[in-house]
Design a protein around this motif. Structure first.
Motif, PDB file in Angstrom:
ATOM      1  N   GLU A  30       4.882   1.259   0.295  1.00  0.00           N
ATOM      2  CA  GLU A  30       5.409   0.339   1.309  1.00  0.00           C
ATOM      3  C   GLU A  30       6.426  -0.625   0.715  1.00  0.00           C
ATOM      4  OE1 GLU A  30       1.628  -0.226   4.387  1.00  0.00           O
ATOM      5  OE2 GLU A  30       2.015  -1.712   2.828  1.00  0.00           O
ATOM      6  N   ASN A  31       6.220  -1.005  -0.538  1.00  0.00           N
ATOM      7  CA  ASN A  31       7.008  -2.073  -1.145  1.00  0.00           C
ATOM      8  C   ASN A  31       7.816  -1.549  -2.333  1.00  0.00           C
ATOM      9  OD1 ASN A  31       7.488  -4.555  -2.945  1.00  0.00           O
ATOM     10  ND2 ASN A  31       6.685  -5.483  -1.068  1.00  0.00           N
ATOM     11  N   MET A  32       9.081  -1.877  -2.402  1.00  0.00           N
ATOM     12  CA  MET A  32       9.946  -1.427  -3.484  1.00  0.00           C
ATOM     13  C   MET A  32       9.433  -1.905  -4.840  1.00  0.00           C
ATOM     14  SD  MET A  32      12.657   0.305  -4.226  1.00  0.00           S
ATOM     15  CE  MET A  32      13.738   0.519  -5.638  1.00  0.00           C
ATOM     16  N   ASP A  33       8.822  -3.083  -4.894  1.00  0.00           N
ATOM     17  CA  ASP A  33       8.325  -3.601  -6.164  1.00  0.00           C
ATOM     18  C   ASP A  33       7.252  -2.694  -6.768  1.00  0.00           C
ATOM     19  OD1 ASP A  33      10.006  -5.764  -6.053  1.00  0.00           O
ATOM     20  OD2 ASP A  33       8.508  -7.127  -5.200  1.00  0.00           O
ATOM     21  N   ASP A  34       6.478  -2.017  -5.921  1.00  0.00           N
ATOM     22  CA  ASP A  34       5.443  -1.121  -6.440  1.00  0.00           C
ATOM     23  C   ASP A  34       6.058   0.126  -7.068  1.00  0.00           C
ATOM     24  OD1 ASP A  34       3.354  -2.821  -5.723  1.00  0.00           O
ATOM     25  OD2 ASP A  34       3.334  -2.044  -3.683  1.00  0.00           O
ATOM     26  N   LEU A  35       7.197   0.564  -6.550  1.00  0.00           N
ATOM     27  CA  LEU A  35       7.930   1.653  -7.191  1.00  0.00           C
ATOM     28  C   LEU A  35       8.495   1.175  -8.522  1.00  0.00           C
ATOM     29  CD1 LEU A  35       9.299   4.407  -7.342  1.00  0.00           C
ATOM     30  CD2 LEU A  35      11.103   3.526  -5.838  1.00  0.00           C
ATOM     31  N   GLY A  36       9.085   0.002  -8.537  1.00  0.00           N
ATOM     32  CA  GLY A  36       9.631  -0.532  -9.782  1.00  0.00           C
ATOM     33  C   GLY A  36       8.571  -0.730 -10.844  1.00  0.00           C
ATOM     34  N   GLY A  76       8.391   7.201  -4.149  1.00  0.00           N
ATOM     35  CA  GLY A  76       9.509   6.730  -3.353  1.00  0.00           C
ATOM     36  C   GLY A  76       9.210   5.506  -2.517  1.00  0.00           C
ATOM     37  N   HIS A  77      10.266   5.004  -1.898  1.00  0.00           N
ATOM     38  CA  HIS A  77      10.182   3.861  -0.970  1.00  0.00           C
ATOM     39  C   HIS A  77      11.311   3.987   0.054  1.00  0.00           C
ATOM     40  CE1 HIS A  77      10.091  -0.152   0.717  1.00  0.00           C
ATOM     41  NE2 HIS A  77      11.354  -0.295   0.399  1.00  0.00           N
ATOM     42  N   ARG A 101       0.846  -1.191   0.000  1.00  0.00           N
ATOM     43  CA  ARG A 101       0.000   0.000   0.000  1.00  0.00           C
ATOM     44  C   ARG A 101       0.882   1.242   0.000  1.00  0.00           C
ATOM     45  NH1 ARG A 101      -5.506  -0.875   1.428  1.00  0.00           N
ATOM     46  NH2 ARG A 101      -5.984  -3.033   0.840  1.00  0.00           N
ATOM     47  N   PHE A 102       0.245   2.386   0.061  1.00  0.00           N
ATOM     48  CA  PHE A 102       0.965   3.641   0.251  1.00  0.00           C
ATOM     49  C   PHE A 102       1.266   3.827   1.740  1.00  0.00           C
ATOM     50  CE2 PHE A 102      -1.342   4.331  -3.708  1.00  0.00           C
ATOM     51  CZ  PHE A 102      -0.378   4.923  -4.511  1.00  0.00           C
ATOM     52  N   VAL A 103       2.382   4.486   2.043  1.00  0.00           N
ATOM     53  CA  VAL A 103       2.724   4.818   3.423  1.00  0.00           C
ATOM     54  C   VAL A 103       1.976   6.094   3.785  1.00  0.00           C
ATOM     55  CG1 VAL A 103       4.557   5.456   5.019  1.00  0.00           C
ATOM     56  CG2 VAL A 103       4.994   3.749   3.234  1.00  0.00           C
ATOM     57  N   THR A 104       0.956   5.942   4.634  1.00  0.00           N
ATOM     58  CA  THR A 104       0.157   7.091   5.081  1.00  0.00           C
ATOM     59  C   THR A 104      -0.005   6.969   6.592  1.00  0.00           C
ATOM     60  OG1 THR A 104      -1.905   5.903   4.525  1.00  0.00           O
ATOM     61  CG2 THR A 104      -1.005   7.424   2.867  1.00  0.00           C
ATOM     62  N   GLY A 105      -1.212   6.697   7.079  1.00  0.00           N
ATOM     63  CA  GLY A 105      -1.426   6.525   8.512  1.00  0.00           C
ATOM     64  C   GLY A 105      -1.001   7.751   9.289  1.00  0.00           C
ATOM     65  N   ASP A 106      -0.228   7.540  10.379  1.00  0.00           N
ATOM     66  CA  ASP A 106       0.163   8.672  11.220  1.00  0.00           C
ATOM     67  C   ASP A 106       1.248   9.534  10.572  1.00  0.00           C
ATOM     68  OD1 ASP A 106       2.372   7.041  11.512  1.00  0.00           O
ATOM     69  OD2 ASP A 106       2.099   6.702  13.657  1.00  0.00           O
ATOM     70  N   GLN A 107       1.699   9.160   9.362  1.00  0.00           N
ATOM     71  CA  GLN A 107       2.634  10.008   8.625  1.00  0.00           C
ATOM     72  C   GLN A 107       1.934  10.917   7.620  1.00  0.00           C
ATOM     73  OE1 GLN A 107       6.316   8.374   7.156  1.00  0.00           O
ATOM     74  NE2 GLN A 107       6.220   6.648   8.569  1.00  0.00           N
ATOM     75  N   GLY A 108       0.627  10.785   7.488  1.00  0.00           N
ATOM     76  CA  GLY A 108      -0.092  11.637   6.565  1.00  0.00           C
ATOM     77  C   GLY A 108       0.116  11.250   5.109  1.00  0.00           C
ATOM     78  N   LEU A 109      -0.286  12.165   4.226  1.00  0.00           N
ATOM     79  CA  LEU A 109      -0.317  11.885   2.789  1.00  0.00           C
ATOM     80  C   LEU A 109       1.061  11.626   2.203  1.00  0.00           C
ATOM     81  CD1 LEU A 109      -1.440  11.906  -0.121  1.00  0.00           C
ATOM     82  CD2 LEU A 109      -1.560  14.407   0.027  1.00  0.00           C
ATOM     83  N   GLY A 110       2.034  12.439   2.497  1.00  0.00           N
ATOM     84  CA  GLY A 110       3.358  12.376   1.882  1.00  0.00           C
ATOM     85  C   GLY A 110       4.056  13.688   2.180  1.00  0.00           C
TER      86      GLY A 110
END
Length: 300
Positions: free
Chosen positions: A211-217, A258-259, A136-145
């Motif tokens: 969250e996952n490097m493969d999704d960036l690739g 990014g990742h 997934r995308f890294v969000t949660g308590d870190q917000g949008l980006g």
């Protein structure tokens, strides 16, 4: 008291291109249109995080910053008012459009609009990525980006964003080409960065983290299919340790995908000064050398 970058909004004549770019390349989820046909994209169970409004030209419209609750919002607004910030309360229609409980807004010294909110609407277990993704995308308590703005005067900008608004400095990059400050409001290394560009104000890029490097690739593999150009090649930043690539969007500003970004701890964090932005990579493409770096406007 700001705890997250909650959402962003821009205007563009190419709004409909986001209906394929958002899900097919980024992996976002297209949600029902907003007023006047605004394209809305979700990155998690928050109902929408990115809004592209129809417009005659590419234009930064607003950044939404989330506070914990109504008490924090009102206390923060009172604090900013005492510091001379001209605060406006959003009406019921605007709150419904943004899907928040309450909203107050102001502009920075160069006209960039910021919205303070609490109670952003969410639907549990609703997010479905727009393409196949391993994570997934890294969000949660870190917000949008994070967002990066160009400002004409770094000292004046730092006085406003750090001294008045309370953004906390993570570090800075200073050399013959860069004068950039990075600020955090939660564990994400930075939710805001300011880049000095004398005589101009603008919106350079929005960063989204996988969250996952493969999704960036996979996103990199899909660039050609979506007629999307690389602005900076794959690289790894010196300060936040993010492995990322910068790409074009249908609406002039860039997106950094990014990742592996660094998480900071205010109890032990010490701000540093770096003399280069990346350990390796992040080479500017020919497109980056010939185009404006984002949605950029001259200051008269």
């Amino acid at each position: 008291m700001i705890q997250e970058l909650s959402y962003v909004g821009v205007a563009s004549p190419h709004v409909d291109n986001w209906r394929s770019y958002g899900p097919g390349l980024l992996g976002a989820m297209v949600k029902p249109d907003g007023p006047a046909g605004a394209v809305r994209l979700a990155l998690d169970d928050i109902n929408h995080r990115i809004s592209i409004h129809p417009g005659t030209a590419d234009e930064f419209r607003y950044a939404g910053w989330g506070l914990a609750n109504e008490t924090d919002l009102r206390a923060y607004v009172e604090q900013l008012t005492e510091r001379g910030v001209d605060i406006h309360w959003g009406d019921a229609d605007l709150c419904r459009e943004r899907e928040v409980a309450e909203l107050a807004w102001f502009c920075d010294p160069w006209g960039l609009r910021h919205e303070l909110t609490w109670g952003k609407a969410a639907t549990p277990n609703s997010f479905q990525p727009g393409r196949v993704m391993r994570g997934r995308f890294v969000t949660g308590d870190q917000g949008l980006g994070h967002v990066v703005f160009q400002v004409p005067d770094m000292n004046k900008a730092n006085e406003f964003y750090a001294d008045v608004l309370g953004f906390r400095l993570s570090d800075r990059i200073v050399n013959g080409y860069f004068n950039v400050r990075f600020y955090h409001i939660n564990g994400r290394h930075h939710s805001l960065a300011l880049a000095e560009f004398p005589g101009h104000v603008g919106f350079n890029h929005l960063m989204l983290e996988y969250e996952n490097m493969d999704d960036l690739g996979r996103a990199i593999d899909l660039l050609e299919r979506h007629d999307t150009e690389i602005m900076q090649s794959l690289g790894r930043h010196t300060n936040d340790l993010m492995t990322s690539i910068y790409i074009t969007t249908p609406s002039s500003f860039q997106i950094e995908l990014g990742h592996g970004g660094l998480v900071v701890d205010d109890l032990s964090w010490v701000a540093r000064t770096y003399n280069k932005p990346s350990y390796w990579g992040h080479r500017f493409s020919s497109a980056a050398r010939t185009r404006a770096p984002g949605i950029l406007n001259p200051i008269e």
